[in-house]
Design an enzyme around this catalytic site. Sequence first.
Site, PDB file in Angstrom:
ATOM      1  CB  THR A 164      -0.862  -0.041   1.275  1.00 34.21           C
ATOM      2  OG1 THR A 164      -1.803  -1.096   1.137  1.00 34.21           O
ATOM      3  CG2 THR A 164      -1.587   1.258   1.536  1.00 34.21           C
ATOM      4  NE  ARG A 192      -9.577  -6.549   3.222  1.00 37.45           N
ATOM      5  CZ  ARG A 192      -8.495  -5.791   3.308  1.00 37.45           C
ATOM      6  NH1 ARG A 192      -8.125  -5.048   2.293  1.00 37.45           N
ATOM      7  NH2 ARG A 192      -7.780  -5.776   4.408  1.00 37.45           N
ATOM      8  CB  VAL A 193     -14.052  -2.060   2.384  1.00 38.77           C
ATOM      9  CG1 VAL A 193     -13.487  -0.664   2.617  1.00 38.77           C
ATOM     10  CG2 VAL A 193     -15.123  -2.024   1.300  1.00 38.77           C
ATOM     11  N   GLY A 194     -10.721  -2.491   2.830  1.00 40.46           N
ATOM     12  CA  GLY A 194      -9.667  -2.424   3.845  1.00 40.46           C
ATOM     13  C   GLY A 194      -9.756  -1.145   4.655  1.00 40.46           C
ATOM     14  CG  ASP A 195      -6.252  -0.084   6.773  1.00 44.18           C
ATOM     15  OD1 ASP A 195      -6.112  -0.957   5.886  1.00 44.18           O
ATOM     16  OD2 ASP A 195      -5.304   0.609   7.184  1.00 44.18           O
ATOM     17  N   GLY A 215      -0.944  -2.108   6.507  1.00 41.94           N
ATOM     18  CA  GLY A 215      -0.872  -3.344   7.283  1.00 41.94           C
ATOM     19  C   GLY A 215      -2.155  -4.126   7.153  1.00 41.94           C
ATOM     20  N   GLY A 217      -5.540  -4.629   7.364  1.00 42.54           N
ATOM     21  CA  GLY A 217      -6.594  -3.642   7.520  1.00 42.54           C
ATOM     22  C   GLY A 217      -7.657  -3.975   8.550  1.00 42.54           C
TER      23      GLY A 217
END
Length: 292
Positions: A164, A192-195, A215, A217
């Site tokens: 990232t 999926r959605v990460g941070d 990292g 998420g």
Amino acid sequence: MSAEPLVLVHGGAGSVPAASQAAHREGCLAAARAGGGVLKSGGNAVEAAAAAVEVMENNPVYNAGLGCALTRDGGVSLDTALMCGATLDAAGLAVLAPFANPIRIAQALLPEKEVLLAGEDASLWAESNGFSRLSADDLITESSREQWHKVVHEGASANFAGGTVGAVVRCTDGRLAAATSTGGTMGKTPGRVGDSPLIGVGTYANSYCAISATGEGESFMRAAFASRVAQLVRAGGCPDHVLEEILVLVQLRYGGEGGAILVTPEGGPHSFCTTPGMSHGWWSPSGEGCAV
Ligand code: ASP
């Protein structure tokens, strides 16, 4: 108020293989300099952060834009966010279709009322605002395909060192901005959605600090990472100690490793990671540097 401008970028937390370390370093430095160039020509913190991230999205070494991580079914699903610390304008896009530079879409969304757009409607919004959708093949590189194969078909662990990308910036008037962009975790579930696109989790800026995280998420979400860090910095905590304390908490209590970069209205740059490394680079008028 006059502050020394500062651009700090990261290229993802993880373990960068020896063979890619030079490319990670050079890529971080090039991105930090690009952000610095924007500041030198009178651009603001938001413009500099977007420019720095755009350079990293275009660099296949990192897991954003070209060469991004792929979903379990081999598709591309991008997450990004941008925030202005002075106005608290914020924009996130999640589960975005392939676009060359998602951070520029976030920049276009920044003046709008809504903060977070997701899925196909987010991609349609981008197209209606002049951005061209690509095909997944335009962003998939040989190396991203190989890593995907190892994770999905050979059971290798998804390593964050893809990685990232993010930038945090302070301009001469002390205003701050934060930006993050990613393909997410390799082999992730479609949808999926990460941070990264979540304001207050992977990306945050106010007048006290600007933060971009990287990292695992899910753990960063459970810890409400960036908002927790920002509150402690606002309360007078030393940024280096706060980063270390909360990243160790994310690791020990929530089970995920990672790292983050942070700038405040003066001093810095600040970074910490609980992974073996996190490529990062910085630029200011008095000097520049990078590390893996
Ligand atoms: N934080 C990103 C995510 O979970 C992954 C990374 O930083 O490499 O989507």
